[in-house]
Design an enzyme around this catalytic site. Structure first.
Site, PDB file in Angstrom:
ATOM      1  N   GLY A  51      31.667  24.020 -32.598  1.00  0.00           N
ATOM      2  CA  GLY A  51      30.743  23.946 -31.479  1.00  0.00           C
ATOM      3  C   GLY A  51      31.306  23.210 -30.280  1.00  0.00           C
ATOM      4  O   GLY A  51      32.458  22.772 -30.268  1.00  0.00           O
ATOM      5  N   ILE A 157      24.990  13.209 -35.408  1.00  0.00           N
ATOM      6  CA  ILE A 157      24.990  13.404 -33.961  1.00  0.00           C
ATOM      7  C   ILE A 157      23.939  14.421 -33.543  1.00  0.00           C
ATOM      8  O   ILE A 157      23.436  14.394 -32.416  1.00  0.00           O
ATOM      9  CB  ILE A 157      26.388  13.883 -33.489  1.00  0.00           C
ATOM     10  CG1 ILE A 157      27.465  12.872 -33.903  1.00  0.00           C
ATOM     11  CG2 ILE A 157      26.425  14.109 -31.992  1.00  0.00           C
ATOM     12  CD1 ILE A 157      28.878  13.396 -33.720  1.00  0.00           C
ATOM     13  N   SER A 158      23.590  15.343 -34.441  1.00  0.00           N
ATOM     14  CA  SER A 158      22.697  16.461 -34.110  1.00  0.00           C
ATOM     15  C   SER A 158      21.392  15.946 -33.507  1.00  0.00           C
ATOM     16  O   SER A 158      20.717  15.092 -34.075  1.00  0.00           O
ATOM     17  CB  SER A 158      22.383  17.268 -35.377  1.00  0.00           C
ATOM     18  OG  SER A 158      23.566  17.668 -36.025  1.00  0.00           O
ATOM     19  N   ASN A 159      21.059  16.491 -32.353  1.00  0.00           N
ATOM     20  CA  ASN A 159      19.852  16.056 -31.648  1.00  0.00           C
ATOM     21  C   ASN A 159      18.616  16.836 -32.081  1.00  0.00           C
ATOM     22  O   ASN A 159      18.737  17.966 -32.551  1.00  0.00           O
ATOM     23  CB  ASN A 159      20.074  16.201 -30.142  1.00  0.00           C
ATOM     24  CG  ASN A 159      20.815  15.012 -29.571  1.00  0.00           C
ATOM     25  OD1 ASN A 159      20.500  13.867 -29.879  1.00  0.00           O
ATOM     26  ND2 ASN A 159      21.815  15.278 -28.736  1.00  0.00           N
ATOM     27  N   ASP A 190      25.312   6.589 -25.473  1.00  0.00           N
ATOM     28  CA  ASP A 190      24.555   5.740 -24.562  1.00  0.00           C
ATOM     29  C   ASP A 190      25.350   4.486 -24.196  1.00  0.00           C
ATOM     30  O   ASP A 190      25.319   4.026 -23.059  1.00  0.00           O
ATOM     31  CB  ASP A 190      23.222   5.342 -25.199  1.00  0.00           C
ATOM     32  CG  ASP A 190      22.385   6.551 -25.592  1.00  0.00           C
ATOM     33  OD1 ASP A 190      22.403   7.553 -24.856  1.00  0.00           O
ATOM     34  OD2 ASP A 190      21.726   6.489 -26.646  1.00  0.00           O
ATOM     35  N   HIS A 217      17.442   7.514 -28.929  1.00  0.00           N
ATOM     36  CA  HIS A 217      18.529   8.290 -28.323  1.00  0.00           C
ATOM     37  C   HIS A 217      17.945   9.479 -27.559  1.00  0.00           C
ATOM     38  O   HIS A 217      18.405  10.601 -27.694  1.00  0.00           O
ATOM     39  CB  HIS A 217      19.499   8.762 -29.411  1.00  0.00           C
ATOM     40  CG  HIS A 217      20.733   9.439 -28.872  1.00  0.00           C
ATOM     41  ND1 HIS A 217      21.566   8.858 -27.928  1.00  0.00           N
ATOM     42  CD2 HIS A 217      21.270  10.650 -29.142  1.00  0.00           C
ATOM     43  CE1 HIS A 217      22.558   9.687 -27.657  1.00  0.00           C
ATOM     44  NE2 HIS A 217      22.406  10.779 -28.377  1.00  0.00           N
TER      45      HIS A 217
END
Length: 329
Positions: A51, A157-159, A190, A217
Site C-alpha cells: 500500500g 497503524i491502520s486508521n 503526530d 490519533h
C-alpha cells in the site's frame, strides 16, 4: 547444475509458496531463515506492504540494521514489492507473501508485526466509513497474529487508530493472547509533525526538538503538550492555538511511513534491551478514565513496559484533556 540450484534457492526465498521448493531447500525455510540474514536481529512482518504506506515502510525497514528477516504481506502486489525491496544491498532477508492463504506463513515466528493495512481516508469519507472497512481487515490480521505469533509486539497503524486498537484488543482477548503491553497504536506521526512544526517556530533543527503528544490519533483528540517541549520554551496563546490546530489537521502517507519506521525502530531497540527508550503511543491506559490513551511509554523487551503519567499541564492543555476525548471515532 549448480547455477540452477542457486536460482531455485533464490526463487524459493522470494516466493515461499511452493512446498516442493521449501522441502528441497530447507536452509531457507522459516525456521532457519533468521540465521541467513546479514546480521543477528529480529524478524519483522509488514501486513499491507504493497500500500501507500506499506511500500516506503518496507524500504525503510529493509535499511534497519536491527532487522534480520523482513516478511512483506498483502492481498495484492506483494510479489513485485518484494522483488524491488529484496534488491537493496542491506542485511535483512526479504520474503513475500500474497493473499490470506499465506498470512499464517507470513506471521510464523515473528518478533514485531507492523500493520499499515487498510484503506486511507478519502475525500467525503467519514471516520465511520473508514472504520467499517478497516475494522474487518484488522480483525482478520489480528486473528492470524493470535494464532501464529501471539508473543509478538504489534504496531497498529491502520486508521482510525482510536478504534482499530480496541478492536485488536478484543480479538486477542477472545483468543486468550491479549497482552496490553504488546499492542501499540502508532501515533508517532503526530509527534514527528509536532517536532517539525515547533522547530519551525523556534528556528531549530527538528531532530533537537521533542514534543509529547497525548490523547488519540484523530483531529481534536490529538493534544500536543507544548508546555513540555524540550528544549524548554514558551509560546504565546496565539502560537499555542496555531500549532495545536496545525498538528491536529495535517497528514500524508509518506510521512506516516517515516513515522512508522521510527516507532518500529524504537520497539526493536526496546526488544534488544536498550535502556531509556521512551516514545508516545496509543495504549491501554489508566492515565485518564478512557481505556486507551496516547501517552509517553517506556519501551522494553516486554513492549510498553511503563505508561507515564501526563505530567504538569497548562490551562489550555487541561481544557483539551477534559474536553477533547469524549468521542473517539
Amino acid at each position: 547444475m549448480e547455477a540452477n540450484q542457486r536460482i531455485a534457492r533464490i526463487s524459493a526465498h522470494l516466493h515461499p509458496s511452493n512446498p516442493q521448493m521449501e522441502r528441497e531447500h530447507a536452509i531457507l525455510r522459516r525456521d532457519g531463515c533468521r540465521a541467513k540474514g546479514g546480521a543477528p536481529g529480529f524478524k519483522v512482518a509488514i501486513l499491507g506492504a504493497a500500500g501507500g504506506i506499506g511500500q516506503p515502510l518496507a524500504m525503510l525497514m529493509k535499511m534497519n540494521p536491527l532487522v534480520s528477516v523482513l516478511h512483506l504481506y498483502d492481498v495484492v502486489n506483494s510479489p513485485g514489492v518484494t522483488a524491488d525491496i529484496s534488491h537493496m544491498d542491506t542485511g535483512a532477508v526479504v520474503r513475500g507473501f500474497l493473499g490470506q492463504q499465506q498470512l499464517e506463513s507470513a506471521l510464523t515466528g515473528v518478533d514485531l508485526v507492523v500493520i499499515p493495512a487498510g484503506v486511507p481516508r478519502k475525500p467525503g469519507m467519514t471516520r465511520d466509513d473508514l472504520f467499517n472497512i478497516n475494522a474487518g481487515i484488522v480483525k482478520t490480521l489480528c486473528e492470524g497474529i493470535a494464532k501464529c505469533c501471539p508473543n509478538a509486539i504489534v504496531n497498529l497503524i491502520s486508521n482510525p487508530v482510536n478504534s482499530t486498537v480496541p478492536i485488536a484488543a478484543e480479538v486477542f482477548k477472545k483468543a486468550g493472547t491479549y497482552d496490553p503491553k504488546k499492542l501499540l497504536g502508532v501515533t508517532m506521526l503526530d509527534v514527528v509533525r509536532a517536532n517539525t512544526f515547533v522547530a519551525e517556530v523556534l528556528g531549530l533543527d527538528p531532530r533537537e526538538v521533542n514534543v509529547p503528544v497525548v490523547g488519540g490519533h484523530a483531529g481534536v483528540t490529538i493534544l500536543p503538550l507544548l508546555s513540555q517541549v524540550k528544549p524548554p520554551c514558551s509560546f504565546t496563546p496565539e502560537e499555542t492555538e496555531y500549532l495545536t490546530k496545525r498538528i491536529q489537521d495535517g497528514g500524508t502517507e509518506v510521512v506516516q511511513a517515516y513515522a512508522a519506521v521510527k516507532f518500529a525502530d524504537a520497539c526493536l531497540r526496546g526488544l534488544r534491551g536498550d535502556a531509556g527508550i521512551v516514545e508516545c503511543a496509543f495504549v491501554a491506559s489508566q492515565v485518564t478514565e478512557l481505556p486507551f490513551f496516547a501517552s509517553k511509554v517506556k519501551l522494553g523487551r516486554g513492549g510498553a513496559e511503563e505508561v507515564h503519567q501526563l505530567g504538569p499541564l497548562n490551562e489550555y492543555e487541561r481544557t483539551g484533556e477534559t474536553g477533547y476525548f469524549g468521542v473517539y471515532h
